[in-house]
Design a protein around this motif. Structure first.
Motif, mmCIF file in Angstrom:
data_model
loop_
_atom_site.group_PDB
_atom_site.id
_atom_site.type_symbol
_atom_site.label_atom_id
_atom_site.label_comp_id
_atom_site.label_asym_id
_atom_site.label_seq_id
_atom_site.Cartn_x
_atom_site.Cartn_y
_atom_site.Cartn_z
ATOM 1 N N VAL A 186 0.845 -1.200 0.000
ATOM 2 C CA VAL A 186 0.000 0.000 0.000
ATOM 3 C C VAL A 186 0.875 1.244 0.000
ATOM 4 O O VAL A 186 1.695 1.439 0.905
ATOM 5 N N MET A 187 0.690 2.089 -1.005
ATOM 6 C CA MET A 187 1.373 3.380 -1.028
ATOM 7 C C MET A 187 0.457 4.417 -0.402
ATOM 8 O O MET A 187 -0.651 4.670 -0.877
ATOM 9 N N ALA A 188 0.939 5.015 0.680
ATOM 10 C CA ALA A 188 0.194 6.067 1.373
ATOM 11 C C ALA A 188 0.645 7.401 0.790
ATOM 12 O O ALA A 188 1.703 7.912 1.142
ATOM 13 N N ALA A 189 -0.124 7.914 -0.141
ATOM 14 C CA ALA A 189 0.233 9.171 -0.804
ATOM 15 C C ALA A 189 -1.018 9.757 -1.443
ATOM 16 O O ALA A 189 -2.052 9.105 -1.537
ATOM 17 N N ARG A 190 -0.890 10.961 -1.878
ATOM 18 C CA ARG A 190 -1.989 11.593 -2.620
ATOM 19 C C ARG A 190 -2.139 10.913 -3.984
ATOM 20 O O ARG A 190 -1.199 10.289 -4.486
ATOM 21 N N ASP A 191 -3.305 11.064 -4.562
ATOM 22 C CA ASP A 191 -3.594 10.419 -5.852
ATOM 23 C C ASP A 191 -2.556 10.762 -6.912
ATOM 24 O O ASP A 191 -2.075 9.886 -7.626
ATOM 25 N N TRP A 192 -2.211 12.052 -7.017
ATOM 26 C CA TRP A 192 -1.287 12.472 -8.077
ATOM 27 C C TRP A 192 0.087 11.841 -7.880
ATOM 28 O O TRP A 192 0.759 11.497 -8.848
ATOM 29 N N ALA A 193 0.514 11.690 -6.624
ATOM 30 C CA ALA A 193 1.824 11.087 -6.354
ATOM 31 C C ALA A 193 1.843 9.618 -6.750
ATOM 32 O O ALA A 193 2.817 9.126 -7.320
ATOM 33 N N PHE A 194 0.761 8.894 -6.456
ATOM 34 C CA PHE A 194 0.671 7.497 -6.857
ATOM 35 C C PHE A 194 0.693 7.371 -8.377
ATOM 36 O O PHE A 194 1.384 6.524 -8.932
ATOM 37 N N ARG A 220 2.875 6.325 8.312
ATOM 38 C CA ARG A 220 2.677 6.098 9.748
ATOM 39 C C ARG A 220 1.214 6.293 10.143
ATOM 40 O O ARG A 220 0.683 5.561 10.987
ATOM 41 N N LEU A 221 0.561 7.273 9.538
ATOM 42 C CA LEU A 221 -0.852 7.512 9.832
ATOM 43 C C LEU A 221 -1.716 6.366 9.321
ATOM 44 O O LEU A 221 -2.665 5.940 9.997
ATOM 45 N N VAL A 222 -1.413 5.853 8.139
ATOM 46 C CA VAL A 222 -2.159 4.716 7.596
ATOM 47 C C VAL A 222 -1.963 3.489 8.485
ATOM 48 O O VAL A 222 -2.916 2.777 8.809
ATOM 49 N N ILE A 223 -0.733 3.237 8.887
ATOM 50 C CA ILE A 223 -0.444 2.092 9.761
ATOM 51 C C ILE A 223 -1.222 2.214 11.069
ATOM 52 O O ILE A 223 -1.850 1.247 11.527
ATOM 53 N N GLN A 224 -1.209 3.382 11.660
ATOM 54 C CA GLN A 224 -1.933 3.590 12.914
ATOM 55 C C GLN A 224 -3.428 3.329 12.724
ATOM 56 O O GLN A 224 -4.058 2.675 13.554
ATOM 57 N N ASP A 225 -3.994 3.813 11.620
ATOM 58 C CA ASP A 225 -5.413 3.588 11.330
ATOM 59 C C ASP A 225 -5.706 2.096 11.199
ATOM 60 O O ASP A 225 -6.693 1.602 11.757
ATOM 61 N N LEU A 226 -4.865 1.379 10.467
ATOM 62 C CA LEU A 226 -5.086 -0.055 10.289
ATOM 63 C C LEU A 226 -5.048 -0.796 11.622
ATOM 64 O O LEU A 226 -5.926 -1.610 11.922
ATOM 65 N N ILE A 227 -4.053 -0.506 12.432
ATOM 66 C CA ILE A 227 -3.927 -1.182 13.721
ATOM 67 C C ILE A 227 -5.118 -0.859 14.622
ATOM 68 O O ILE A 227 -5.676 -1.747 15.281
ATOM 69 N N GLU A 228 -5.534 0.393 14.627
ATOM 70 C CA GLU A 228 -6.686 0.783 15.448
ATOM 71 C C GLU A 228 -7.963 0.080 15.012
ATOM 72 O O GLU A 228 -8.897 -0.062 15.801
ATOM 73 N N PHE A 242 -5.366 3.886 -2.139
ATOM 74 C CA PHE A 242 -6.764 4.115 -1.800
ATOM 75 C C PHE A 242 -7.027 5.602 -1.634
ATOM 76 O O PHE A 242 -6.164 6.353 -1.207
ATOM 77 N N HIS A 243 -8.254 6.002 -1.951
ATOM 78 C CA HIS A 243 -8.639 7.410 -1.881
ATOM 79 C C HIS A 243 -9.044 7.829 -0.468
ATOM 80 O O HIS A 243 -9.063 9.020 -0.165
ATOM 81 N N SER A 244 -9.386 6.853 0.376
ATOM 82 C CA SER A 244 -9.810 7.185 1.735
ATOM 83 C C SER A 244 -9.545 5.999 2.659
ATOM 84 O O SER A 244 -9.446 4.854 2.201
ATOM 85 N N PRO A 245 -9.461 6.269 3.950
ATOM 86 C CA PRO A 245 -9.307 5.163 4.899
ATOM 87 C C PRO A 245 -10.467 4.158 4.816
ATOM 88 O O PRO A 245 -10.264 2.949 4.924
ATOM 89 N N LYS A 246 -11.661 4.658 4.615
ATOM 90 C CA LYS A 246 -12.833 3.775 4.524
ATOM 91 C C LYS A 246 -12.695 2.827 3.330
ATOM 92 O O LYS A 246 -12.953 1.626 3.444
ATOM 93 N N GLU A 247 -12.289 3.364 2.187
ATOM 94 C CA GLU A 247 -12.078 2.534 0.997
ATOM 95 C C GLU A 247 -10.985 1.496 1.266
ATOM 96 O O GLU A 247 -11.118 0.325 0.891
ATOM 97 N N MET A 248 -9.914 1.901 1.925
ATOM 98 C CA MET A 248 -8.810 0.996 2.223
ATOM 99 C C MET A 248 -9.272 -0.145 3.120
ATOM 100 O O MET A 248 -8.996 -1.319 2.838
ATOM 101 N N ARG A 249 -9.972 0.191 4.196
ATOM 102 C CA ARG A 249 -10.417 -0.848 5.124
ATOM 103 C C ARG A 249 -11.411 -1.798 4.481
ATOM 104 O O ARG A 249 -11.448 -2.981 4.812
ATOM 105 N N ALA A 250 -12.213 -1.312 3.537
ATOM 106 C CA ALA A 250 -13.162 -2.186 2.838
ATOM 107 C C ALA A 250 -12.442 -3.160 1.910
ATOM 108 O O ALA A 250 -12.924 -4.274 1.678
ATOM 109 N N ALA A 251 -11.292 -2.771 1.388
ATOM 110 C CA ALA A 251 -10.575 -3.593 0.403
ATOM 111 C C ALA A 251 -9.573 -4.561 1.021
ATOM 112 O O ALA A 251 -9.215 -5.557 0.402
#
Length: 115
Positions: free
Chosen positions: A26-34, A74-82, A45-54
């Motif tokens: 998973v690349m945690a970046a803005r759409d344009w960077a990906f 780091r923020l994505v990792i924290q969200d996933l663990i939570e 993913f465009h949002s945490p909700k989309e990521m968790r659903a997939a």
């Protein structure tokens, strides 16, 4: 990041990709960077909700962003663990580490193979 997670280095990530291991990169970046550049096989993913659903809670997940100072991964990792994801790892070197090693990239700004 308040939660410590195992890391993966460039060589281990390269080996996992070469073997075709079953994991989500998973690349945690803005759409344009990906769209500009990412490690082959990455998803975005465009949002945490989309990521968790997939992603499945038992999936092996490796998260990265642009470089060691980037906080997005780091923020994505924290969200996933939570949210109960148990097999999360961090590639802290990120895109810069991968690119500086001359490894392949995909995306609109990625150099053509062999250049």
């Amino acid at each position: 990041m308040t939660t410590s997670v195992p890391t993966v280095d460039r060589d281990e990530l390269r080996a996992k990709l070469a073997r075709g291991d079953d994991f989500k990169l998973v690349m945690a970046a803005r759409d344009w960077a990906f769209r500009a550049k990412h490690i082959p096989g990455s998803i975005h993913f465009h949002s945490p909700k989309e990521m968790r659903a997939a992603l499945g809670k038992d999936d092996e997940i490796v998260v990265y962003c642009s470089n060691i100072d980037c906080r997005a991964s780091r923020l994505v990792i924290q969200d996933l663990i939570e949210h109960g994801y148990t097999r999360v790892r961090h590639y802290p070197g990120g895109l810069i580490d991968w690119e500086n090693a001359g490894l392949p990239l995909e995306g609109n700004w990625a150099p053509a193979p062999g250049t």
